[in-house]
Motif scaffolding. Structure first.
Motif, mmCIF file in Angstrom:
data_model
loop_
_atom_site.group_PDB
_atom_site.id
_atom_site.type_symbol
_atom_site.label_atom_id
_atom_site.label_comp_id
_atom_site.label_asym_id
_atom_site.label_seq_id
_atom_site.Cartn_x
_atom_site.Cartn_y
_atom_site.Cartn_z
ATOM 1 N N ALA A 110 1.116 -1.516 -0.192
ATOM 2 C CA ALA A 110 0.056 -0.374 -0.100
ATOM 3 C C ALA A 110 1.076 1.439 0.117
ATOM 4 N N GLU A 111 1.627 1.514 0.656
ATOM 5 C CA GLU A 111 2.561 2.541 0.633
ATOM 6 C C GLU A 111 3.692 2.012 -0.918
ATOM 7 N N LEU A 112 4.180 1.077 -0.807
ATOM 8 C CA LEU A 112 4.408 1.240 -2.892
ATOM 9 C C LEU A 112 3.575 1.938 -3.361
ATOM 10 N N SER A 113 2.087 2.085 -4.131
ATOM 11 C CA SER A 113 1.130 2.194 -4.652
ATOM 12 C C SER A 113 1.807 3.818 -4.561
ATOM 13 N N GLY A 114 1.143 4.220 -3.290
ATOM 14 C CA GLY A 114 1.677 5.501 -3.490
ATOM 15 C C GLY A 114 2.810 6.380 -3.753
ATOM 16 N N LEU A 115 4.073 5.707 -4.296
ATOM 17 C CA LEU A 115 5.320 6.190 -4.889
ATOM 18 C C LEU A 115 4.980 5.843 -6.208
ATOM 19 N N VAL A 116 4.567 5.032 -6.972
ATOM 20 C CA VAL A 116 4.458 5.238 -8.290
ATOM 21 C C VAL A 116 3.389 5.525 -8.976
ATOM 22 N N GLY A 117 4.041 6.202 -10.863
ATOM 23 C CA GLY A 117 2.008 6.439 -11.611
ATOM 24 C C GLY A 117 1.987 4.888 -12.854
ATOM 25 N N THR A 118 1.597 5.258 -13.647
ATOM 26 C CA THR A 118 1.700 4.314 -14.582
ATOM 27 C C THR A 118 2.060 5.068 -15.784
ATOM 28 N N LEU A 119 2.805 4.585 -17.076
ATOM 29 C CA LEU A 119 3.264 5.240 -18.118
ATOM 30 C C LEU A 119 3.066 4.443 -19.245
ATOM 31 N N VAL A 120 2.241 5.653 -19.766
ATOM 32 C CA VAL A 120 1.847 4.577 -21.681
ATOM 33 C C VAL A 120 2.709 6.259 -23.125
ATOM 34 N N VAL A 121 2.940 5.471 -24.139
ATOM 35 C CA VAL A 121 4.253 5.826 -24.074
ATOM 36 C C VAL A 121 3.548 5.633 -25.811
ATOM 37 N N THR A 122 3.529 7.326 -26.226
ATOM 38 C CA THR A 122 2.384 8.014 -27.616
ATOM 39 C C THR A 122 3.663 8.316 -28.096
ATOM 40 N N GLY A 123 2.210 9.215 -29.545
ATOM 41 C CA GLY A 123 3.767 9.917 -30.578
ATOM 42 C C GLY A 123 4.264 8.851 -31.108
ATOM 43 N N ASP A 124 5.759 9.210 -31.819
ATOM 44 C CA ASP A 124 6.458 8.209 -32.530
ATOM 45 C C ASP A 124 6.883 7.333 -31.429
ATOM 46 N N ALA A 125 5.831 6.078 -31.415
ATOM 47 C CA ALA A 125 6.430 5.345 -31.274
ATOM 48 C C ALA A 125 6.711 4.631 -32.333
ATOM 49 N N PRO A 126 8.285 3.804 -32.414
ATOM 50 C CA PRO A 126 7.978 2.592 -33.478
ATOM 51 C C PRO A 126 7.437 1.239 -32.790
ATOM 52 N N VAL A 127 7.219 0.165 -33.471
ATOM 53 C CA VAL A 127 6.818 -0.822 -33.733
ATOM 54 C C VAL A 127 8.029 -1.590 -32.973
ATOM 55 N N GLY A 128 8.402 -2.632 -31.750
ATOM 56 C CA GLY A 128 8.939 -2.996 -31.698
ATOM 57 C C GLY A 128 10.386 -3.024 -31.368
ATOM 58 N N ALA A 129 10.724 -1.368 -31.413
ATOM 59 C CA ALA A 129 11.492 -0.851 -30.308
ATOM 60 C C ALA A 129 11.140 -1.179 -28.908
ATOM 61 N N SER A 130 12.503 -1.115 -28.209
ATOM 62 C CA SER A 130 13.214 -1.254 -27.390
ATOM 63 C C SER A 130 12.823 0.247 -26.197
#
Length: 467
Positions: A110-130
């Protein structure tokens, strides 16, 4: 942030529910050694070294305590997202945790959940890129779901082989979905061009020569036109062999134009099939040296020989003073065509026009002489007739006195002049008419044929003609 005690510090790792064995394997002994090293490092707050030791132990033998310590190390290192994932994996592997440990794990999560967020990658995101977050590989694009990331400033890097990496910094907020919208500075894609027979030919990209097949390179995103062209040796062409280098002469081969769309950071492959595109043609002319035009373009002087694309072509041969000749020929693969022509000479229109003008001038002069002669005839004849009538009145029975000798001579002279005039006039009219008959009518004149009429009298002369 409190620490969780996952078991006796010196106790060897053991799977839950199993009694200790009198003898352990060498693998278990090695796992115990790494675990004990990790605990010692953990107690000294050497969390990075402890994490490596615990991971070596876990790789040899799965253990609840080891997994719990790994989560604690990650938490102390600020990798809250990884610590949370480690707890989740621990729960999946060991769903029946002791109540005390389960309560502590739940509180820590519960403590850790308040220390993280989520990330979504959009825009010029190449398929298969690392995707790298703070230099740690976190997966490949596109992501199946939003990525859990520790709060704070995070360095995002996206890499795809053959392309420049995309980088940016994202300020991740805890408990929020954060968006990393990538923007490529160089908007390129990779284009790969080959020939289906593996022939080595020139690559024409959007009207520019860029190299030989097989060819690849970075090009601007969007629509492009590709064509192959070059030469193949006759022997290689017949055997469909793939040469090691482009030929400088031989049979001309080419492909059609292929339109292709190149997308950002993606590889587009184009395979084209080239075919023989020309045949041999020889053009000869009489006279030699005539100008040869093929499809309205001057290619040289006859005799001329060269190679042309297959299909229909319009051949035109021309020379000064001759009528030009034109013909359509059909060229077929691996066949030589010959085109021989004898040009027809054109009439010398300038010389003919000059001769016609001379003949017209001569006819005019001849008619002038004829008119003048007939005029002399008319005048002299009239005077001679008057003198004869006077003499008839003065000389009864044709016997004239001596005093009329002068009048008689005058009448005779006038008669002679009239005779000469009528002869000259007739000859002039005849010559003029003959010359006019030799003159061609001008283009556009309408006539039914030559006609001449003439009238002669003592008082005058009239001649009419139409040619």
């Amino acid at each position: 942030m409190g620490l969780i005690d996952f078991g006796a510090r010196a106790a060897p790792p053991a799977s839950p529910g199993k009694a200790p064995q009198a003898a352990v394997s060498s693998e278990e002994a090695e796992a115990r050694a790494h675990f004990e090293e990790g605990v010692a490092r953990f107690d000294k707050q050497e969390y990075r070294e402890a994490l490596e030791a615990f991971r070596r132990s876990l790789w040899l033998k799965k253990n609840r305590n080891t997994m719990g310590y790994i989560a604690s190390c990650l938490k102390q290192l600020g990798q809250y997202d990884d610590a949370l994932e480690q707890y989740e994996e621990m729960r999946r592997e060991f769903p029946q945790l002791p109540a005390k440990i389960e309560a502590m794990v739940a509180a820590d999560m519960a403590e850790l959940s308040g220390l993280v967020g989520t990330l979504v990658v959009t825009g010029d995101a190449p398929v298969g890129a690392s995707l790298f977050v703070d230099d740690r590989l976190r997966g490949r694009l596109p992501l199946d779901k939003p990525l859990r990331v520790s709060a704070g400033s995070r360095a995002i890097r996206v890499e795809k082989e053959g392309f420049a990496p995309l980088t940016m910094t994202v300020q991740v907020k805890a408990g929020k979905e954060n968006v990393a919208e990538l923007v490529a500075r160089s908007r390129k894609g990779r284009l790969v061009v080959s020939e289906k027979h593996n022939w080595v030919l020139r690559v024409e990209l959007d009207g520019r020569d860029v190299g030989v097949t097989p060819w690849q390179g970075l090009v601007d995103v969007g629509e492009h036109k590709v064509r192959l062209h070059g030469f193949m040796g006759v022997e290689a062409l017949a055997a469909c062999e793939a040469p090691g280098a482009p030929a400088e002469d031989g049979a001309k081969v080419a492909s059609g134009f292929e339109a292709t769309s190149v997308r950002l950071y993606e590889e587009t492959r184009v395979v084209l099939g080239a075919e023989e595109q020309d045949a041999s043609l020889r053009v000869e002319s009489t006279p030699e040296g005539a100008t040869v035009r093929i499809d309205a373009r001057v290619v040289g002087k006859a005799p001329w020989e060269g190679r042309l694309p297959l299909g229909q072509h319009v051949i035109e041969v021309s020379a000064g003073g001759f009528f030009s000749a034109k013909q359509t020929v059909q060229l077929e693969r691996r066949k030589q065509r010959e085109f021989s022509v004898s040009l027809e000479r054109q009439p010398d229109l300038v010389a003919e026009a000059r001769a016609a003008r001379i003949r017209k001038l001569g006819a005019g002069l001849a008619y002038g002489v004829g008119v003048a002669g007939l005029g002399v005839f008319a005048v002299a004849g009239g005077l001679a007739l008057d003198k004869v009538n006077e003499l008839d009145a003065r000389c009864p029975n044709k016997q004239c006195p001596y005093t009329e000798a002068g009048n008689r001579r005058t009448a005779a002279a006038l008669g002679t002049a009239a005779t000469v005039g009528v002869v000259a006039g007739g000859l002039g009219v005849a010559a003029g008419t003959a010359l006019l008959l030799l003159v061609r009518p001008e283009r556009g004149e309408r006539h039914a044929g030559p006609s001449v009429s003439a009238g002669v009298g003592l008082g005058g002369f009239e001649v009419k003609g139409m040619f």
